[in-house]
Design a protein around this motif. Structure first.
Motif, short mmCIF file in Angstrom:
data_model
loop_
_atom_site.label_atom_id
_atom_site.label_comp_id
_atom_site.label_asym_id
_atom_site.label_seq_id
_atom_site.Cartn_x
_atom_site.Cartn_y
_atom_site.Cartn_z
N THR A 34 -38.02 33.61 -33.88
CA THR A 34 -37.73 34.95 -34.37
C THR A 34 -38.05 34.97 -35.86
OG1 THR A 34 -36.06 36.70 -34.41
CG2 THR A 34 -35.29 34.47 -34.87
N ASN A 35 -37.86 36.11 -36.47
CA ASN A 35 -38.10 36.27 -37.90
C ASN A 35 -37.12 35.39 -38.68
OD1 ASN A 35 -37.58 37.56 -40.61
ND2 ASN A 35 -39.25 38.88 -39.91
N GLN A 36 -37.58 34.82 -39.77
CA GLN A 36 -36.75 33.94 -40.59
C GLN A 36 -35.49 34.65 -41.09
OE1 GLN A 36 -37.42 30.78 -40.88
NE2 GLN A 36 -35.84 30.25 -42.35
N LYS A 37 -35.54 35.96 -41.29
CA LYS A 37 -34.41 36.73 -41.81
C LYS A 37 -33.39 37.10 -40.73
CE LYS A 37 -37.29 38.71 -45.42
NZ LYS A 37 -37.98 39.92 -45.85
N ASN A 38 -33.72 36.87 -39.47
CA ASN A 38 -32.80 37.21 -38.38
C ASN A 38 -31.54 36.34 -38.49
OD1 ASN A 38 -31.54 37.43 -35.75
ND2 ASN A 38 -33.47 38.28 -35.03
N ASP A 39 -30.37 36.95 -38.23
CA ASP A 39 -29.08 36.24 -38.32
C ASP A 39 -28.91 35.19 -37.23
OD1 ASP A 39 -28.46 37.82 -40.47
OD2 ASP A 39 -27.29 39.26 -39.29
N VAL A 40 -29.58 35.36 -36.11
CA VAL A 40 -29.42 34.44 -34.98
C VAL A 40 -29.97 33.07 -35.36
CG1 VAL A 40 -30.11 33.98 -32.60
CG2 VAL A 40 -29.51 36.30 -33.29
N GLN A 41 -29.19 32.04 -35.14
CA GLN A 41 -29.60 30.68 -35.47
C GLN A 41 -30.11 29.91 -34.25
OE1 GLN A 41 -29.80 29.59 -38.62
NE2 GLN A 41 -29.13 31.64 -39.16
N ILE A 42 -29.49 30.19 -33.10
CA ILE A 42 -29.84 29.46 -31.88
C ILE A 42 -29.49 30.34 -30.67
CG2 ILE A 42 -27.61 28.28 -31.65
CD1 ILE A 42 -29.30 25.76 -30.86
N LEU A 43 -30.29 30.20 -29.63
CA LEU A 43 -30.03 30.89 -28.37
C LEU A 43 -30.00 29.85 -27.25
CD1 LEU A 43 -32.43 33.95 -28.68
CD2 LEU A 43 -29.94 34.03 -28.72
N ASP A 44 -29.22 30.13 -26.22
CA ASP A 44 -29.23 29.23 -25.07
C ASP A 44 -30.19 29.79 -24.02
OD1 ASP A 44 -27.81 31.40 -24.08
OD2 ASP A 44 -26.06 30.24 -23.49
N LYS A 45 -30.46 28.99 -23.01
CA LYS A 45 -31.43 29.38 -21.99
C LYS A 45 -30.99 30.62 -21.24
CE LYS A 45 -34.42 27.40 -18.48
NZ LYS A 45 -34.80 26.19 -17.76
N LYS A 46 -29.71 30.72 -20.92
CA LYS A 46 -29.21 31.91 -20.22
C LYS A 46 -29.43 33.17 -21.05
CE LYS A 46 -25.15 33.97 -18.03
NZ LYS A 46 -25.70 35.29 -18.30
N GLY A 47 -29.18 33.07 -22.35
CA GLY A 47 -29.41 34.21 -23.23
C GLY A 47 -30.87 34.62 -23.27
N LEU A 48 -31.76 33.63 -23.27
CA LEU A 48 -33.19 33.93 -23.24
C LEU A 48 -33.59 34.60 -21.94
CD1 LEU A 48 -34.81 30.77 -24.83
CD2 LEU A 48 -34.66 33.05 -25.80
N ILE A 49 -33.06 34.10 -20.84
CA ILE A 49 -33.36 34.71 -19.54
C ILE A 49 -32.91 36.16 -19.55
CG2 ILE A 49 -32.77 34.70 -17.08
CD1 ILE A 49 -32.62 31.60 -17.32
N PHE A 59 -29.31 40.77 -29.23
CA PHE A 59 -28.92 39.39 -29.47
C PHE A 59 -27.41 39.25 -29.28
CE2 PHE A 59 -32.82 39.57 -32.15
CZ PHE A 59 -33.50 38.51 -31.58
N PRO A 60 -26.89 38.03 -29.16
CA PRO A 60 -25.44 37.85 -29.00
C PRO A 60 -24.61 38.49 -30.12
CG PRO A 60 -26.58 35.80 -28.53
CD PRO A 60 -27.61 36.76 -29.04
N ASN A 61 -25.20 38.65 -31.33
CA ASN A 61 -24.47 39.29 -32.43
C ASN A 61 -24.49 40.81 -32.36
OD1 ASN A 61 -27.07 39.95 -33.27
ND2 ASN A 61 -27.03 38.68 -35.09
N GLY A 62 -25.12 41.38 -31.33
CA GLY A 62 -25.15 42.83 -31.12
C GLY A 62 -26.36 43.53 -31.70
N LYS A 63 -27.15 42.86 -32.51
CA LYS A 63 -28.34 43.49 -33.09
C LYS A 63 -29.45 43.58 -32.04
CE LYS A 63 -27.52 42.33 -37.89
NZ LYS A 63 -28.04 41.69 -39.09
#
Length: 147
Positions: A34-49, A59-63
């Protein structure tokens, strides 16, 4: 007798080619970025699916999240979906055809080439894409790595 005298050479050549094949395979590791400025640091496989198969659009943070598919690199796209959901690309395309027909879910955005994906990732904080690890730039953040 000539075969046995050349056997060590043959074994060496075979091992050399095998090691080059393994090294080439390692460099083709697929990562999700993702973009370097995105707050998300890591995603799990289920989240990607959930993101790439249309279950969620954030994203999990709601954005807002904007998953991106690469259109012209069919090998990369096929490898990604095989690693992500264990399905061949034809089945993934059929899945999206059914969902698009229902009108309820929006498929990933499409960029034509990896260069287009790179430009989109640099410009859009919500963008999420899969690339080869060797294509990652300093303006991208790796949030998942397929092992």
């Amino acid at each position: 007798m000539k075969f046995f005298s050349r056997f060590p050479l043959i074994v060496t050549v075979v091992l050399l080619f095998t090691s080059f094949a393994c090294a080439a395979q390692v460099s083709d590791t697929i990562v999700v970025v993702t973009n370097q400025k995105n707050d998300v640091q890591i995603l799990d496989k289920k989240g990607l699916i959930d993101l790439f198969m249309g279950k969620y659009s954030a994203f999990p943070n709601g954005k807002q999240a904007t998953p991106i598919d690469v259109e012209l690199d069919a090998k990369l796209k096929a490898q990604f979906y095989q690693a992500l959901v264990g399905l061949p690309l034809a089945r993934v395309n059929a899945y999206w055809s059914r969902l698009k027909f229902s009108g309820r879910v929006k498929p990933p955005a499409v960029e034509q080439t990896l260069d287009d994906v790179r430009q989109r990732l640099e410009a859009d904080e919500s963008a999420l894409a899969y690339v080869y690890e060797s294509s990652v730039t300093d303006k991208m953040k790796v949030v998942y790595r397929f092992d």
